[in-house]
Design an enzyme around this catalytic site. Structure first.
Site, mmCIF file in Angstrom:
data_model
loop_
_atom_site.group_PDB
_atom_site.id
_atom_site.type_symbol
_atom_site.label_atom_id
_atom_site.label_comp_id
_atom_site.label_asym_id
_atom_site.label_seq_id
_atom_site.Cartn_x
_atom_site.Cartn_y
_atom_site.Cartn_z
ATOM 1 C CB SER A 165 -0.956 -0.031 1.203
ATOM 2 O OG SER A 165 -1.903 1.009 1.119
ATOM 3 C CB THR A 166 1.261 4.123 2.322
ATOM 4 O OG1 THR A 166 -0.140 4.223 2.504
ATOM 5 C CG2 THR A 166 1.862 5.513 2.253
ATOM 6 C CG HIS A 192 -4.192 -1.032 -0.688
ATOM 7 N ND1 HIS A 192 -3.979 -0.997 0.677
ATOM 8 C CD2 HIS A 192 -4.720 -2.256 -0.944
ATOM 9 C CE1 HIS A 192 -4.361 -2.142 1.218
ATOM 10 N NE2 HIS A 192 -4.814 -2.919 0.248
ATOM 11 C CG MET A 285 -2.502 3.413 7.373
ATOM 12 S SD MET A 285 -1.335 3.960 8.644
ATOM 13 C CE MET A 285 -0.489 5.301 7.785
ATOM 14 C CG ASP A 288 -5.642 -5.790 2.498
ATOM 15 O OD1 ASP A 288 -6.251 -6.831 2.775
ATOM 16 O OD2 ASP A 288 -5.621 -5.290 1.347
#
Length: 349
Positions: A165-166, A192, A285, A288
């Site tokens: 993600s991030t 993401h 973050m 998941d």
């Protein structure tokens, strides 16, 4: 509570005002100043030393990419890019991620988005998260230091599944570009990211890598030495048809707020009858991927699980949640993860 100072950079006076008003709704953020172009921004970053910068991708005099590179070179600061939903905007945003931007926000309706308040909560959340990011990573010169030898797995059907993600685009670039052309396993990825940007990411990785990388489509055969990236806005599963791995890609309900979701991908692989999964959870973050790891280990006890170390994560949330399951086999610095994959997976002859 001391508020974190934000510098808002956009060539549109309307957008500067709207973004500033949105950020100032946060109890933990305060807009310290605005800048109308990259040159103005660079001067104010040096003078004001903000905690976070929101930076428009497309500006006159000095565009967002040039500004970002100058900021990271001269006074490293967490940067959140703002981009239009165009192909050019997406390509430049993915490039910005590789140069050290923490995250990005897609403007809902072009460079001047009259409906920018529609994503008010997202803007505030991403800027707040940026204040906690390990942005110093972009100035760190890393090199492979892992001297371990990893025993290859004995399986004709290994499959690598990666969730991020991030900070993920930069991490994925580090890993995927190190994979050899004869890797005897497919690689499936959930990053993401909204629709449109995943295609730009796949195209960039494909240009930089020895393996073939594409944004996956429904019905694609999942084949060795190929990398498949989930499209933004759709869930990605791997299913088995006539003893072949096949992609199932469709718009569905978000899982824990995510579409695509790492848990959806991991759990689909857990249902395959004959495979040896290697699951990797990278920077991001939230949590998941943790539930998916539990399912993988339950259905395929030989699953190898790897997380990115805290020191090399932009955001440590997802790896930390995975590690809390007690089912992670390796916690490794980012620059060493590809080495494990290369040693663990048999090579095609």
């Amino acid at each position: 509570m001391n508020k974190k100072n934000v510098l808002v950079v956009d060539d549109s006076a309307f957008m500067r005002k709207m973004i500033s008003d949105i950020i100032n709704t946060s109890s933990s953020l305060a807009v310290i100043d605005t800048a109308r172009n990259g040159q103005d921004a660079l001067a104010k970053v040096k003078k004001l030393k903000p905690d976070v910068v929101t930076l428009d991708v497309e500006m006159p005099l000095m565009d967002g990419i040039s500004t970002l590179r100058a900021v990271m070179r001269e006074i490293p600061t967490p940067v959140v890019m703002l981009s239009s939903l165009t192909k050019s905007g997406a390509d430049k945003t993915i490039e910005a991620m590789s140069y050290g931007a923490v995250d990005f926000i897609a403007k809902p309706s072009g460079s001047i988005s009259l409906n920018i308040k529609d994503i008010e909560a997202k803007i505030v959340k991403k800027v707040e998260h940026a204040t906690q990011a390990n942005y110093h990573l972009v100035t760190k010169q890393t090199q492979k230091v892992d001297k371990n030898t990893y025993k290859p797995i004995i399986s004709n059907r290994p499959i690598v599944a990666i969730g991020s993600s991030t900070g993920g685009p930069r991490a994925l670039q580090q890993i995927i570009t190190q994979l050899p052309t004869n890797l005897k396993a497919p690689v499936v990825i959930v990053q993401h990211m909204p629709k449109g940007f995943t295609k730009s990411l796949a195209e960039r990785l494909d240009k930089l890598s020895n393996v073939s990388v594409k944004e996956v489509e429904d019905g694609d055969l999942i084949e060795q030495s190929n990398v498949y990236l989930a499209p933004g806005g759709k869930q990605f599963k791997v299913k088995e048809v006539n003893h072949q791995f096949v992609a199932e890609v469709k718009q569905d309900l978000p899982v824990n707020g995510h579409q695509p979701a790492v848990d959806v991908l991991f759990e689909s692989i857990s249902e395959l009858s004959d495979c040896h999964p290697i699951a990797v959870v990278l920077t991001g973050m939230g949590s998941d991927g943790a539930k998916g790891i539990i399912q993988l280990k339950k259905k395929h006890p030989r699953t190898i699980t790897i997380t990115q170390s805290k020191d090399t994560c932009v955001v440590y949330g997802m790896p930390q949640s995975a590690e809390k399951t007690g089912l992670v086999d390796y916690v490794k610095d980012l620059e060493n993860i590809s080495e494990i994959l290369v040693q663990k997976i048999p090579k095609k002859r």
